[in-house]
Design a protein around this motif. Structure first.
Motif, PDB file in Angstrom:
ATOM      1  N   THR A  94       0.829  -1.208   0.000  1.00 37.32           N
ATOM      2  CA  THR A  94       0.000   0.000   0.000  1.00 37.32           C
ATOM      3  C   THR A  94       0.864   1.259   0.000  1.00 37.32           C
ATOM      4  N   GLU A  95       0.429   2.233  -0.774  1.00 37.24           N
ATOM      5  CA  GLU A  95       1.154   3.495  -0.840  1.00 37.24           C
ATOM      6  C   GLU A  95       1.313   4.097   0.556  1.00 37.24           C
ATOM      7  N   GLY A  96       2.521   4.554   0.845  1.00 34.14           N
ATOM      8  CA  GLY A  96       2.793   5.123   2.159  1.00 34.14           C
ATOM      9  C   GLY A  96       3.418   4.128   3.116  1.00 34.14           C
ATOM     10  N   PHE A  97       3.494   2.844   2.693  1.00 34.77           N
ATOM     11  CA  PHE A  97       3.992   1.816   3.598  1.00 34.77           C
ATOM     12  C   PHE A  97       5.135   0.981   2.994  1.00 34.77           C
ATOM     13  N   GLY A  98       5.779   1.527   1.986  1.00 29.93           N
ATOM     14  CA  GLY A  98       6.845   0.785   1.301  1.00 29.93           C
ATOM     15  C   GLY A  98       8.057   0.509   2.172  1.00 29.93           C
ATOM     16  N   ASP A  99       8.187   1.235   3.283  1.00 27.27           N
ATOM     17  CA  ASP A  99       9.359   1.036   4.132  1.00 27.27           C
ATOM     18  C   ASP A  99       9.095   0.042   5.269  1.00 27.27           C
ATOM     19  N   LEU A 100       7.953  -0.593   5.185  1.00 28.33           N
ATOM     20  CA  LEU A 100       7.512  -1.523   6.230  1.00 28.33           C
ATOM     21  C   LEU A 100       8.587  -2.540   6.649  1.00 28.33           C
ATOM     22  N   LEU A 101       9.189  -3.200   5.647  1.00 27.46           N
ATOM     23  CA  LEU A 101      10.173  -4.242   5.970  1.00 27.46           C
ATOM     24  C   LEU A 101      11.395  -3.621   6.624  1.00 27.46           C
ATOM     25  N   ARG A 124      15.627  -5.621  -0.782  1.00 28.79           N
ATOM     26  CA  ARG A 124      16.120  -4.254  -0.776  1.00 28.79           C
ATOM     27  C   ARG A 124      14.918  -3.328  -0.967  1.00 28.79           C
ATOM     28  N   ARG A 125      15.077  -2.080  -0.538  1.00 22.71           N
ATOM     29  CA  ARG A 125      13.962  -1.133  -0.674  1.00 22.71           C
ATOM     30  C   ARG A 125      13.577  -0.941  -2.124  1.00 22.71           C
ATOM     31  N   ARG A 126      14.563  -1.032  -3.017  1.00 22.72           N
ATOM     32  CA  ARG A 126      14.220  -0.743  -4.415  1.00 22.72           C
ATOM     33  C   ARG A 126      13.482  -1.889  -5.088  1.00 22.72           C
ATOM     34  N   ASP A 127      13.309  -2.982  -4.390  1.00 19.29           N
ATOM     35  CA  ASP A 127      12.479  -4.065  -4.912  1.00 19.29           C
ATOM     36  C   ASP A 127      11.059  -4.004  -4.334  1.00 19.29           C
TER      37      ASP A 127
ATOM     38  N   ILE B 432      10.236   5.898   6.358  1.00 21.09           N
ATOM     39  CA  ILE B 432      11.545   6.434   6.714  1.00 21.09           C
ATOM     40  C   ILE B 432      11.608   7.882   6.223  1.00 21.09           C
ATOM     41  N   VAL B 433      12.211   8.753   7.017  1.00 20.53           N
ATOM     42  CA  VAL B 433      12.381  10.132   6.571  1.00 20.53           C
ATOM     43  C   VAL B 433      13.633  10.206   5.693  1.00 20.53           C
ATOM     44  N   ARG B 434      13.413  10.417   4.390  1.00 15.75           N
ATOM     45  CA  ARG B 434      14.535  10.534   3.459  1.00 15.75           C
ATOM     46  C   ARG B 434      15.436  11.702   3.840  1.00 15.75           C
TER      47      ARG B 434
END
Lengths: 706, 585
Positions: A94-101, A124-127, B432-434
């Motif tokens: 979901t948008e806004g939650f990509g950093d969850l992991l 990785r975050r870019r995946d 995360i805050v970029r």
């Protein structure tokens, strides 16, 4: 030998336990009434090769037999996760939650270590790709996923060369519509790519744990599917019709089914051991036990109550070593798993001196290479195994496992140089000390693991197996105030045996947060019925019709507003149950667990769980033939000097394979077989039961627990 | 000399006794705070009140645990203590005090009629009365507003719990049933500890256990002193600041001088701000908590906690300062914001001496957000309480961790789905805050952003926040740049405005609150950062490509959809930046 009970099925079955270094195979031939174990090296580059090598050796070694199935317990998935060797995987969330992991549960793994790091996420975050969509807790759709965005996303995934895709959206445990639409859209656009939806893999509330589980599933799916496919093809060529996979819950699933949710096969290795221990104990008439599976580098303990291994609904992979058990630091996997607790002690644990004053053992281990000093493979630091060699519990006369001849003088030298010399004491005294210390570590671990789960170890039998378990079992039981020890035949092959004995089992669950009232009970019942329908369909695929499947409904519930849930049995949900019954069931459990109830509070269901067990044709456990006689002298191999608490005893050494039902062995004694050694201290004794188990009886407690 | 084996076996047994007390406490407790957040500690002590074994729970109780038995013995000499007695207290101005929600329960352990040991536990009760639910308010000016003050009282006398006292306590709190349950769990925990200690004495003999307990303390002390002797002797100063509107400069300074001499460590807080009419004051035993934490961190994180750690360490602070306040100072926040600031001040002092063992400043605020109100949907009043991690300070050999609680705190976050299930809230973003890292050869950790919207159906809402590092950035070390400040925003009717980090204000449905927690400070010159690490941060999206150039001097070339380091251009860029820096200096 003959069998205890005749079953309609006279075909042989094979269990395969793939470990990190060795692959154990066991063939059970009911007509011949025999168990044939074999051990081959694990081929890590391609596990199939090693398994087939072992399988062919095994089939060659027995005469014409029909094999009806092979059951596989494997650490392949676990290792792929820990070593990050899975597929190229993407996550859609979901948008806004990509950093969850990346954020995880945010805790630091060690409180006082400035230099510790969190466990690295699987991706990785870019995946990770965000999709504009949102459903709120109550099902309100505030944003639909847009076709156009999904098309762009499909393009990105194609360009990225992803082999598998995990999809985890917020609140999808209850509202899976958006996940399914994304799956439909993307699977059309990306043929050949594997997908895992969080609403399939782990439809439970708590997004980080669900997401990580889904990602782990996608990460290992291509690898395991290939592995299962190869094995199935190879089995067909050998006229073995079926491949079953052991799940972490201790139940079996056909490979065809296991391919759908591979995450449930993580951790299946230790589960096999516990299942094997429970099965053997049950035949011996023992239903409450603590299993101790101790090998070269670590020991696993688990609790079996009423013949059922304790199950947990979530476990962690790749935790940070030294992290306190209260902290969430590894990769959480939401899948039912036998509740196995690792204790950092094994035969290879290294003994060392802290500032010249305190004798410590572990956590560092010599592993299998170089291994203990007495293996003569270049290891020079003293280990637990070396201490056993010095004290005479492990002998040099017969090679360990048939191929490894111990060199006790190397053990002696290692202990002298690193410990006895600096301490100014004798090598024998230090060797005894090493055992005392490692036992003390294990006693603490075993005690805390039991009391943390609300159990008192004194109410249990200790079932010891693995290569090293039987060397320590009797002393550990004595320290813990446990009266009885069970050491099964072939202690090194209990895991593989567990694979033969397991039933088909399917545990499913979903989150349904509902206050229990006469108005909602119908909806709760329908949700269970839906789970049951799905499950029964799956069981039919295993040839198990509904009348042979045992279904148990359980739930996790809490008082409204409470932050934690309590598992309750909800058989009272069956049929047209009254809400009051469920409410009363919860009050009762709560009172039993915590000593009080809150009659005025409402009860809220959080997760529904369903356990389905389909009994498999069981191998009958071979029983020993022969007269019942106490006299074990026919099994004596010779005698050896044993050092116990500073005194030298001349003790008999027995050949386990020659012991007969009813034989009684008095400690001090050593009982050897190919894969493990049993040590009986003075003032203890062991008897052989009809199934070949050794039952150790611990003498009077020495200042054990009150 | 003691037997090396028995030393280990005894150490194990003492630690296990404390751990098992912890299990009993957590399992028997009623409240989520103790049961799930494990906001409690357990330890065993020798007859004189020296700690001989502690269970590892949260670090915030360390210093106050250490002093608990001695506080009781000061009031009740040994002759007055009877088998079956137990003492309770929470007063911050008694030795071992911190803030009122932490209630200590101290029980003697008798072996054959002799006072042989003590079992002690301390638990954070979720309410002890006072001006707000939960007892701790950022608006409290004196302790009387913070709840019930309990001096050392004999709450159990020769095996009988004093029901009158229990009643007195329960009458003064908002959730009496829960309090009673938690207190009884504390009794249960001490009983377990007492049982285990008596078993040990039975097995090995009381004298042997006592001798080995002392030997273990001596051993630990020896280890700490040996570690401290490895450090250069001298006196080193550091300072860091808390932010508070009520102070003249808007800042409260924490000044510390660390003196390392002959295997001892002294932390002297002379020059620290006087106590304030706000709950930031920290009783001195809780200041010690922060000091012990730092000494353990810079020497050996695996040091066992017992009296041996405490002996070589001393702390002095002027009476009436915020680090040694006198009654009736408010101390509600004494376990959260201020101890972390003490840690950062100490690390700053020590950085020049042990550069390879410290971190740059961390986020070091708990970013506490509390929303209270009424939910029409569930017809219940609610209190939503959350704390957020931030960036860890960069380390000498690696980057700081992103999104973690700092130093003395280590609670997990609440899952978004749980938050939305329990409260009329919509979490719009959690990320995360970029670009929030303090740049450096090794960069500080990144902060966390969370944006929460209040849903229709919520009413009578109050937002209270207690966040620090909103004015002064977490410092960097050795050329590393400071981490980003934290920020707080409120969006109402489409208009977004920045709000103070410490505030109490009404909210209404549709409002969006957004918090961005601070990043950690950097370590070393950013121009010396491995360009491939910079590239990795850009590819992961943590660092903007422009900043790669401007801050790190790394020139990236776009190749298809990705980037590569332009090694040559980077070399040129960095050497000219270095020259510029020299000219400026």
């Amino acid at each position: 030998m003959r069998s205890t009970e005749r079953k309609d099925n006279l075909d042989s079955i094979i269990g395969v336990d793939v470990g990190g270094t060795h692959t154990d195979l066991v063939l059970l031939d009911p007509t011949g009434g025999r168990i044939v174990p074999i051990k081959v090296p694990t081929t890590r580059h391609n596990l199939t090769v090693g398994i087939l090598d072992g399988l062919d050796q095994l089939l060659d070694s027995v005469n014409e037999v029909n094999v009806s199935r092979m059951t596989l317990g494997t650490t392949a998935g676990t290792n792929a996760v820990i070593e990050r060797r899975g597929a190229k995987t993407a996550l859609i969330t979901t948008e806004g939650f990509g950093d969850l992991l990346h954020i995880g549960r945010q805790q630091r793994p060690r409180l006082y270590d400035f230099f510790v790091d969190k466990t690295r996420p699987l991706l990785r975050r870019r995946d990770v790709f965000e999709v504009g969509e949102r459903v709120l807790y109550d099902g309100t759709v505030v944003q639909e996923p847009e076709e156009e965005e999904l098309s762009r996303l499909a393009e990105k995934l194609r360009a990225g060369g992803y082999e598998s895709v995990a999809v985890c959206l917020l609140h999808s445990y209850a509202f899976d519509d958006h996940e399914r639409r994304i799956l439909k859209r993307l699977s059309e656009a990306l043929p050949g790519v594997e997908f895992s939806l969080s609403s399939d893999v782990a439809p439970e509330i708590r997004e980080y744990e669900r997401c990580n589980t889904t990602v782990a599933d996608a990460f290992i799916k291509p690898l395991l599917r290939r592995h299962f496919d190869e094995l199935e093809a190879a089995l067909r060529a050998r006229r073995i019709p079926e491949l079953f996979i052991m799940q972490s819950s201790g139940g079996l699933m056909k490979a065809q089914e296991a391919r759908r949710s591979v995450v449930s096969t993580l951790n299946s290795g230790p589960a096999g051991g516990v299942a094997g221990g429970a099965y053997l104990a049950e035949h011996a008439g023992i239903s409450d036990l603590i299993t101790l599976d101790m090998g070269g580098t670590s020991a696993d303990i688990a609790i079996v109550r009423d013949g059922r291994p304790a199950i947990r609904n979530e476990f962690e992979l790749d935790p940070v070593p030294g992290a306190h058990h209260y902290l969430a630091t590894g990769l959480p996997i939401k899948a039912p798993s036998v509740d196995v607790n690792p204790i950092g002690a094994g035969g290879g644990s290294i003994a060392w001196l802290d500032e010249g004053e305190i004798l410590k053992v572990g956590p560092e281990s010599a592993g299998s290479t170089p291994g203990p000093a007495c293996y003569g493979r270049g290891g020079t630091r003293p280990t637990v195994t070396d201490a056993h060699a010095v004290l005479g519990r492990l002998g040099a006369e017969r090679p360990l496992g048939g191929y490894l001849k111990l060199e006790p003088e190397l053990a002696y030298e290692a202990i002298r140089e690193h410990l006895a010399g600096p301490l100014g004491t004798s090598v024998e005294e230090v060797a005894q000390g090493i055992i005392s210390v490692v036992n003390s570590n294990m006693v603490v671990g075993m005690r805390l693991a039991s009391v943390y789960r609300g159990f008192d170890p004194r109410d249990f039998t200790l079932a010891a197996f693995g290569g090293a378990g039987a060397l320590h079992a009797i002393e550990l039981a004595r320290e813990l105030g446990m009266r009885r020890v069970l050491i099964p035949p072939h202690p090194g092959a209990v895991s593989a045996l567990g694979l033969l004995a397991a039933d088909v089992k399917h545990l499913s669950g979903r989150t349904l947060i509902k206050t229990v009232t006469p108005d909602t009970i119908g909806e709760i019942d329908r949700a269970y019925a839906a789970l049951e329908k799905e499950t029964l369909k799956l069981m039919r695929g295993h040839g198990l019709e509904a009348d042979r499947v045992k279904l148990v409904r359980t739930a996790e519930a809490r008082y409204v507003g409470q932050g934690y849930e309590l598992p309750i049995w909800v058989d009272s949900f069956l049929g047209s149950a009254a809400a009051e019954d469920v409410v009363e069931a919860f009050h009762t459990v709560h009172e039993k667990q915590y000593g009080y109830r809150r009659p005025s509070e409402r009860i809220e269901i959080v997760n529904l769980r369903l356990e389905a067990v389909g009994p498999m044709p069981k191998p009958s456990v071979p029983v020993l033939e022969g007269e019942c006689t106490q006299d074990a002298s026919a099994a004596v191999l010779g005698s050896r000097d044993l050092i116990v608490a500073g005194t030298c005893w001349t003790a008999e050494v027995y050949d386990r394979s020659r012991l007969k039902t009813g034989n009684r062995v008095q400690g001090p004694a050593v009982i050897e077989d190919l894969t493990s050694t049993v040590y009986l201290p003075p003032e203890t004794e062991a008897t052989v039961d009809a199934l070949g188990n050794l039952l150790g009886w611990v003498g009077p407690e020495r200042g054990g627990m009150e | 000399m003691k037997d090396a084996v028995l030393m280990e076996v005894m150490g194990n047994a003492l630690r296990a006794a404390a751990e098992e007390m912890g299990v009993a406490l957590v399992r028997a407790a009623y409240s989520t705070n103790i049961r799930d957040r494990k906001d409690c500690s357990c330890a065993v002590f020798d007859a004189k009140g020296n700690m001989i074994g502690q269970a590892e729970h949260i670090p915030a109780h360390l210093g106050s645990m250490a002093a608990a038995v001695k506080a009781v013995l000061q009031k009740h000499p040994r002759e007055e203590v009877r088998p079956g007695d137990a003492f309770a207290y929470n007063d911050p101005f008694t030795p071992g005090g911190s803030h009122l929600p932490d209630i200590a329960l101290v029980a003697p352990v008798f072996v054959d009629g002799e006072l042989a040991f003590w079992a002690v536990n301390r638990a954070h009760h979720s309410d002890v009365g006072g001006m707000v639910p939960g007892s701790t308010s950022a608006r409290a000016e004196e302790i009387y507003q913070e709840g019930l003050r309990i001096p050392i009282v004999r709450i159990q006398r020769e095996g009988r719990i004093d029901d009158d006292l229990l009643e007195l306590i329960c009458l003064n709190v908002r959730t009496p049933e829960e309090r009673r349950g938690d207190l009884l769990a504390q009794f249960a925990a001490n009983n377990v500890g007492s049982q285990r200690l008596r078993q040990l004495a039975n097995k090995y003999g009381l004298r042997t256990v006592q001798e080995y307990a002392s030997a273990l303390i001596d051993h630990t002390e020896k280890r700490v002193r040996a570690h401290l002797r490895e450090l250069p002797e001298g006196s080193y100063e550091g300072e860091d600041f808390l932010e508070w509107e009520g102070a003249k400069s808007g800042l409260i300074n924490i000044k510390v001088r660390a003196e390392i001499r002959d295997g001892t460590f002294l932390a002297d807080f002379a020059g620290t701000h006087p106590q304030v009419l706000a709950p930031f004051n920290i009783p001195i035993d809780n200041v010690k908590t922060a000091v012990y934490y730092v000494v353990k961190g810079i020497t050996d994180w695996q040091l066992p906690f017992n009296e041996g750690v405490f002996r070589p360490i001393s702390v002095t602070a002027p009476a009436g300062s915020i680090v040694n306040p006198v009654a009736p100072a408010a101390t509600g926040m004494s376990t959260s914001e201020a101890p972390n600031r003490i840690v950062d001040a100490l690390l700053k002092a020590l950085a020049p001496v042990v550069p390879d063992r410290v971190t740059a400043a961390s986020c070091s605020t708990r970013n506490t957000i509390i929303v209270g109100g009424h939910d029409r949907r569930s017809r219940r009043s609610f209190i939503y309480y959350e704390t957020y991690g931030g960036g860890q300070g960069a380390r000498p050999n690696k980057d700081g961790m992103d999104a973690v609680p700092s130093h003395l705190g280590n609670t997990a976050n609440a899952p978004t789905e749980m938050t939305e299930a329990h409260y009329p809230l919509w979490v719009r973003r959690y990320s995360i805050v970029r670009d929030s890292e303090g740049s450096g050869r090794f960069r500080g950790g990144l902060g966390v952003l969370r944006e929460v919207e209040v849903l229709e159906g919520a009413e009578g809402l109050t937002l209270s926040t207690l966040c620090d590092r909103r004015k002064l950035r977490p410092y960097g070390l050795f050329g590393g740049k400071p981490g980003a400040l934290g920020h707080d925003f409120l969006e109402r009717d489409g208009k977004k405005q920045q709000i103070p980090g410490k505030t109490v204000m009404p909210l209404r449905a549709g409002d969006r609150h957004r918090i961005e927690s601070p990043g950690g400070g950097g370590y070393g010159d950013p121009l010396t950062r491995d360009p491939h690490r910079v590239l990795e941060d850009v590819l992961e999206g943590w660092v903007n490509p422009q900043r790669a150039d401007q801050v790190y001097g790394v020139v990236l070339r776009r190749v298809g959809s990705t980037y590569q380091v332009d090694e040559e251009a980077t070399r040129r860029r960095r050497s000219s930046s270095a020259t510029q820096t020299e000219e400026m200096a």
